[in-house]
Scaffold this active site. Structure first.
Site, short mmCIF file in Angstrom:
data_model
loop_
_atom_site.label_atom_id
_atom_site.label_comp_id
_atom_site.label_asym_id
_atom_site.label_seq_id
_atom_site.Cartn_x
_atom_site.Cartn_y
_atom_site.Cartn_z
N SER A 246 0.82 -1.22 0.00
CA SER A 246 0.00 0.00 0.00
C SER A 246 0.86 1.27 0.00
O SER A 246 2.00 1.26 0.45
CB SER A 246 -0.90 0.02 1.24
N1 SAH Z 1 -0.65 -4.96 4.13
C1 SAH Z 1 0.05 -4.91 2.87
C2 SAH Z 1 -0.87 -4.81 1.70
C3 SAH Z 1 -1.14 -6.14 1.13
S1 SAH Z 1 -2.17 -6.15 -0.29
C4 SAH Z 1 1.06 -3.78 2.92
O1 SAH Z 1 1.74 -3.65 3.90
O2 SAH Z 1 1.23 -3.06 1.97
C5 SAH Z 1 -3.58 -6.97 0.38
C6 SAH Z 1 -3.39 -8.39 0.76
O3 SAH Z 1 -4.65 -8.86 1.23
C7 SAH Z 1 -2.98 -9.34 -0.37
O4 SAH Z 1 -1.79 -9.96 -0.04
C8 SAH Z 1 -4.13 -10.34 -0.43
O5 SAH Z 1 -3.72 -11.66 -0.72
C9 SAH Z 1 -4.68 -10.24 0.97
N2 SAH Z 1 -6.05 -10.74 1.15
C10 SAH Z 1 -7.15 -10.57 0.37
N3 SAH Z 1 -8.20 -11.20 0.90
C11 SAH Z 1 -7.77 -11.78 2.07
C12 SAH Z 1 -8.38 -12.58 3.08
N4 SAH Z 1 -9.66 -12.97 3.01
N5 SAH Z 1 -7.63 -13.00 4.12
C13 SAH Z 1 -6.32 -12.65 4.21
N6 SAH Z 1 -5.68 -11.92 3.29
C14 SAH Z 1 -6.39 -11.48 2.23
#
Ligand code: SAH
Length: 273
Positions: free
Chosen positions: A119
């Site tokens: 993000s």
């Molecule tokens: N927190 C991260 C952003 C990750 S992007 C950062 O530091 O930038 C969002 C993430 O959410 C992805 O890796 C995706 O696989 C995960 N995601 C989507 N649906 C999910 C769910 N139901 N449970 C756990 N993770 C999920």
């Protein structure tokens, strides 16, 4: 960006120089020698490559650009000093591919593999600030993050909360985050491989819940696992399309919902892979 007009661009930077002037010029770096050996397995070379961008021995350059990033966040309106201090602590460049490291402190999301993204720093700061609600530095109790991704936000959260549980549904990303977070030694951070739509009941209730992926609705499990006085921040698909940040406060069992700025997150999906 206004910022690049104020100062000359300093990229590309070598983000991991360690006291470059003190290094004897004659000593060739052993790791490069190893990388040049033709028989070196690709996996081992890739692992070394990742370790070179790990937060061990951070040089002055990354400290400098990270400080500038935090200055920009402050200028953009982030007020919570605890959040700003946490953003200053975490080496974002260590969470992205080495080829993207020079962009790590720009306010942009970047690919982390499997069609997922790290993000934007401004969104990470804004969401954590909304969740903390000015409780002051390191004052949050237990926090649940849905969507570990590469682990960057989890690392930032570990500086504002007493305990952090972060759930990821994609096993390769869960493993990657574990590897990237190891050098930071955040003993208050627990990574869980699972479906975050179910929350994580074993450590509930949570004083804060933060989702890094956006769905059509807020899963009931999140509301059930939010402690009284707790605050949940998540992107949600808006009625007219796009996504909006939603804050839900648990006021003694009464859930008060407010909508905030437009955002753009990857979709929240159920199940694990
Ligand atoms: N927190 C991260 C952003 C990750 S992007 C950062 O530091 O930038 C969002 C993430 O959410 C992805 O890796 C995706 O696989 C995960 N995601 C989507 N649906 C999910 C769910 N139901 N449970 C756990 N993770 C999920």
């Amino acid at each position: 960006m206004a910022d690049s007009r104020q100062r000359p661009r300093t990229f590309p930077l070598s983000l991991d120089k360690v006291a470059p002037k003190a290094t004897p010029a004659a000593a060739p770096p052993r790791r490069s020698d190893e990388l040049l050996r033709p028989q070196r397995p690709v996996e081992a070379a890739a692992r070394d490559q990742r370790q070179r961008s790990a937060p061990v021995g951070l040089g002055l350059d990354s400290d400098y650009v990270r400080r500038r990033m935090v200055d920009r966040l402050r200028a953009q309106g982030v007020r919570d000093e605890g959040v700003l201090a946490a953003m200053l602590q975490v080496p974002r460049h260590a969470f992205v591919d080495t080829a993207l490291a020079t962009q790590a402190y720009e306010d942009t999301s970047l690919p982390i593999g499997l069609q997922q993204t790290i993000s934007k720093p401004s969104v990470v700061a804004r969401m954590i600030e909304l969740m903390c609600a000015g409780r002051g530095p390191a004052s949050m109790g237990r926090v649940l993050e849905i969507g570990t991704g590469c682990g960057y936000q989890a690392a930032v959260l570990s500086f504002v909360a007493r305990q952090v549980v972060s759930v990821e549904r994609l096993k390769p990303l869960h493993d990657k985050a574990r590897e990237l977070l190891a050098p930071l030694r955040r003993h208050n951070l627990r990574l869980v491989y699972g479906d975050g739509m179910l929350g994580h009941a074993p450590n509930a209730p949570y004083d804060g819940i933060i989702a890094a992926a956006g769905g059509q609705y807020l899963p009931q499990a999140w509301l059930d696992q939010l402690a009284p006085g707790g605050r949940l921040v998540a992107p949600m698909v808006a009625p007219g399309g796009g996504q909006v940040l939603v804050l839900v406060e648990n006021r003694e069992g009464r859930y008060v919902r407010s909508e905030h700025e437009a955002v753009h997150f990857v979709p929240l999906k159920s199940g694990t892979t």
